[in-house]
Scaffold this active site. Sequence first.
Site, PDB file in Angstrom:
ATOM      1  N   ASP A   8      40.300  34.287  49.277  1.00 18.14           N
ATOM      2  CA  ASP A   8      40.373  33.360  48.142  1.00 18.14           C
ATOM      3  C   ASP A   8      41.561  32.441  48.355  1.00 18.14           C
ATOM      4  OD1 ASP A   8      38.316  34.876  47.225  1.00 18.14           O
ATOM      5  OD2 ASP A   8      39.287  35.530  45.377  1.00 18.14           O
ATOM      6  N   ASP A 129      27.941  33.943  38.506  1.00 17.78           N
ATOM      7  CA  ASP A 129      29.061  34.737  37.986  1.00 17.78           C
ATOM      8  C   ASP A 129      28.778  35.070  36.531  1.00 17.78           C
ATOM      9  OD1 ASP A 129      30.214  34.166  40.458  1.00 17.78           O
ATOM     10  OD2 ASP A 129      31.210  32.381  39.682  1.00 17.78           O
TER      11      ASP A 129
END
Length: 256
Positions: A8, A129
């Site tokens: 990330d 998500d």
Amino acid sequence: MQIIPAIDLLGGACVRLHQGDYDQVTRFSDDPVSQALSWQDQGARRLHLVDLDGARSGQPINDAAVRSITEALSIPVQLGGGVRSAERAEELLGCGLERVILGTVALEQPELVVELADRHPGKIIVGIDARHGKVATRGWLENSDTEATALAASFSESAIAAIISTDISTDGTLAGPNLKALRQMAEASAVPVIASGGVGCMADLLALLALEPLGVEAVIVGRALYDGRIDLREALMGLGDGRLQDPPTGLLNDMA
């Protein structure tokens, strides 16, 4: 089942968020290329990148790091975060990425996703998500009323390569994946599902094998690798191609 290490990116550094909270950031490395090479050297067959700056603001702040990673690695790399236009998707594919992941735009402009998937077969992934079963967008900062499973089902006739299913409540927690939600997602989707969120130990990876027959073909792992709770080499040896021993007795019933 494939294990995909995650990097990330936030401000050019490797970080992890706790449950998607930008105020709860753990910084792991200032050298994402070195980290990417480390995962490759340990046997990873694919790398997953998330542009957290792009997801939050839509601005391509980490493109230099992304290009450096794709140039350094020989394994395929996929990226999500802030990909909200055809132009941006094309630009990222031009950076050497094998696949790009579209999340917010999959909810807001699904026809664009279908068009891109037709134009680039096998290169477009939909990222879904979910928070309490509902789709969250724009770096998890906004919630919708759309059921995650319904969004997944809507792409069943498209040419997308896969769906990445992330349960926000478990992401970055090491508390284990939401097996029930993943099972529901796999049952709703006609395309392969990649699990993301919550994996904290080898037992969690073994538990996911029970969902492989339903179409869960891979799992993205982040914090557990960085914390040393999972050794990538050992995990790859253990899972192999997914042809391990039978999943733990009663696991499927536990998820019903």
